[in-house]
Design a protein around this motif. Structure first.
Motif, PDB file in Angstrom:
ATOM      1  N   PRO A   6       7.814  34.894  51.902  1.00  0.00           N
ATOM      2  CA  PRO A   6       6.763  34.257  51.101  1.00  0.00           C
ATOM      3  C   PRO A   6       5.919  33.283  51.924  1.00  0.00           C
ATOM      4  O   PRO A   6       6.367  32.734  52.928  1.00  0.00           O
ATOM      5  CB  PRO A   6       7.548  33.502  50.018  1.00  0.00           C
ATOM      6  CG  PRO A   6       8.905  34.108  50.009  1.00  0.00           C
ATOM      7  CD  PRO A   6       9.157  34.620  51.389  1.00  0.00           C
ATOM      8  N   LEU A   7       4.689  33.063  51.453  1.00  0.00           N
ATOM      9  CA  LEU A   7       3.817  32.072  52.083  1.00  0.00           C
ATOM     10  C   LEU A   7       4.290  30.653  51.769  1.00  0.00           C
ATOM     11  O   LEU A   7       3.969  29.723  52.489  1.00  0.00           O
ATOM     12  CB  LEU A   7       2.372  32.239  51.605  1.00  0.00           C
ATOM     13  CG  LEU A   7       1.687  33.561  51.937  1.00  0.00           C
ATOM     14  CD1 LEU A   7       0.270  33.578  51.376  1.00  0.00           C
ATOM     15  CD2 LEU A   7       1.685  33.833  53.416  1.00  0.00           C
ATOM     16  N   SER A   8       5.014  30.492  50.682  1.00  0.00           N
ATOM     17  CA  SER A   8       5.561  29.198  50.257  1.00  0.00           C
ATOM     18  C   SER A   8       4.468  28.165  50.016  1.00  0.00           C
ATOM     19  O   SER A   8       4.516  27.052  50.538  1.00  0.00           O
ATOM     20  CB  SER A   8       6.587  28.677  51.276  1.00  0.00           C
ATOM     21  OG  SER A   8       7.662  29.589  51.385  1.00  0.00           O
ATOM     22  N   VAL A   9       3.473  28.560  49.224  1.00  0.00           N
ATOM     23  CA  VAL A   9       2.399  27.642  48.843  1.00  0.00           C
ATOM     24  C   VAL A   9       2.430  27.454  47.328  1.00  0.00           C
ATOM     25  O   VAL A   9       2.945  28.306  46.600  1.00  0.00           O
ATOM     26  CB  VAL A   9       1.011  28.156  49.304  1.00  0.00           C
ATOM     27  CG1 VAL A   9       0.957  28.299  50.814  1.00  0.00           C
ATOM     28  CG2 VAL A   9       0.644  29.453  48.639  1.00  0.00           C
ATOM     29  N   PRO A  10       1.900  26.326  46.851  1.00  0.00           N
ATOM     30  CA  PRO A  10       1.903  26.077  45.403  1.00  0.00           C
ATOM     31  C   PRO A  10       1.199  27.190  44.627  1.00  0.00           C
ATOM     32  O   PRO A  10       0.154  27.685  45.048  1.00  0.00           O
ATOM     33  CB  PRO A  10       1.130  24.757  45.273  1.00  0.00           C
ATOM     34  CG  PRO A  10       1.241  24.106  46.613  1.00  0.00           C
ATOM     35  CD  PRO A  10       1.306  25.222  47.609  1.00  0.00           C
ATOM     36  N   GLY A  11       1.804  27.595  43.532  1.00  0.00           N
ATOM     37  CA  GLY A  11       1.217  28.607  42.667  1.00  0.00           C
ATOM     38  C   GLY A  11       1.508  30.041  43.065  1.00  0.00           C
ATOM     39  O   GLY A  11       1.091  30.969  42.386  1.00  0.00           O
ATOM     40  N   GLU A  12       2.235  30.246  44.162  1.00  0.00           N
ATOM     41  CA  GLU A  12       2.537  31.599  44.618  1.00  0.00           C
ATOM     42  C   GLU A  12       3.576  32.250  43.706  1.00  0.00           C
ATOM     43  O   GLU A  12       4.579  31.636  43.354  1.00  0.00           O
ATOM     44  CB  GLU A  12       3.080  31.543  46.049  1.00  0.00           C
ATOM     45  CG  GLU A  12       3.486  32.897  46.600  1.00  0.00           C
ATOM     46  CD  GLU A  12       4.072  32.802  47.998  1.00  0.00           C
ATOM     47  OE1 GLU A  12       3.857  33.739  48.778  1.00  0.00           O
ATOM     48  OE2 GLU A  12       4.737  31.784  48.309  1.00  0.00           O
ATOM     49  N   HIS A  13       3.322  33.483  43.337  1.00  0.00           N
ATOM     50  CA  HIS A  13       4.288  34.296  42.609  1.00  0.00           C
ATOM     51  C   HIS A  13       4.725  35.419  43.545  1.00  0.00           C
ATOM     52  O   HIS A  13       3.883  36.119  44.104  1.00  0.00           O
ATOM     53  CB  HIS A  13       3.673  34.885  41.340  1.00  0.00           C
ATOM     54  CG  HIS A  13       3.492  33.873  40.253  1.00  0.00           C
ATOM     55  ND1 HIS A  13       3.932  34.092  38.983  1.00  0.00           N
ATOM     56  CD2 HIS A  13       2.937  32.641  40.242  1.00  0.00           C
ATOM     57  CE1 HIS A  13       3.645  33.035  38.233  1.00  0.00           C
ATOM     58  NE2 HIS A  13       3.035  32.146  38.986  1.00  0.00           N
ATOM     59  N   VAL A  14       6.014  35.585  43.695  1.00  0.00           N
ATOM     60  CA  VAL A  14       6.555  36.569  44.640  1.00  0.00           C
ATOM     61  C   VAL A  14       7.046  37.801  43.894  1.00  0.00           C
ATOM     62  O   VAL A  14       7.761  37.692  42.893  1.00  0.00           O
ATOM     63  CB  VAL A  14       7.706  35.953  45.470  1.00  0.00           C
ATOM     64  CG1 VAL A  14       8.358  37.004  46.360  1.00  0.00           C
ATOM     65  CG2 VAL A  14       7.194  34.781  46.299  1.00  0.00           C
TER      66      VAL A  14
END
Length: 185
Positions: free
Chosen positions: A149-157
């Motif tokens: 994951p990019l691990s940024v706020p708002g990310e859905h995996v």
């Protein structure tokens, strides 16, 4: 000054038929209604890019600006991620502006879907550029592909796993075996 693009996307046409992944496509579609960043995460070679392009082709029609593919596989320098985005959007820098500033200015009032492909080797830079785009351009949504994951706020995996193989111990008729996605592929 940026030269505005007249195309409504740059997604490549599929060269062969698309097999399976109905659940994942439905999940991407659902998550993009809830979030602006969906990351397809899984091991190399599992089909994340193909899945992202298929989903973006289907969903891109719902965006005035279409769907755009930003390929990062060949980008080796993290400082060039915004240049790759600029090139994918067919923007030209004629005023020696910073590439990211040019991209953000262009995208601020656009409604489009970006596919940022192969982020894993440029994770920090890709995460930062995607975050900047999402902050500056409320009409932009992003599908990212990566091994993590990019691990940024708002990310859905959305995890993307290899196709499940049929049991080697089951004696199934060939017609039933062909219903298995791995065998069909």
């Amino acid at each position: 000054m940026a030269r505005p693009t007249r195309r409504s996307g740059n997604l490549p046409a599929e060269a062969s038929s698309f097999i399976g992944r109905r659940r994942e496509i439905a999940e991407v579609r659902k998550k993009l209604t809830e979030a602006r960043l969906v990351s397809l995460v899984g091991p190399g070679g599992v089909g994340k890019t193909r899945l992202a392009i298929r989903a973006a082709t289907d969903l891109g029609r719902g965006f005035r600006g279409g769907g755009w593919l930003v390929e990062l596989a060949e980008v080796l320098d993290p400082a060039l991620v915004s240049n790759a985005l600029m090139a994918a959007l067919d923007l030209r820098d004629q005023a020696a502006a910073e590439p990211l500033a040019l991209v953000l200015s262009y995208l601020q009032d656009k409604e489009l879907l970006l596919v940022v492909d192969n982020c894993e080797h440029l994770l920090g830079a890709a995460a930062q550029v995607v975050t900047d785009v999402l902050r500056a351009a409320p009409g932009v949504r992003v599908i990212a592909t990566s091994r993590e994951p990019l691990s940024v706020p708002g990310e859905h995996v959305v995890p993307v796993q290899p196709f499940e193989l049929p049991s080697p111990h089951a004696a199934e008729p060939p017609a039933r075996m062909m219903q298995n996605e791995a065998v069909a592929l």
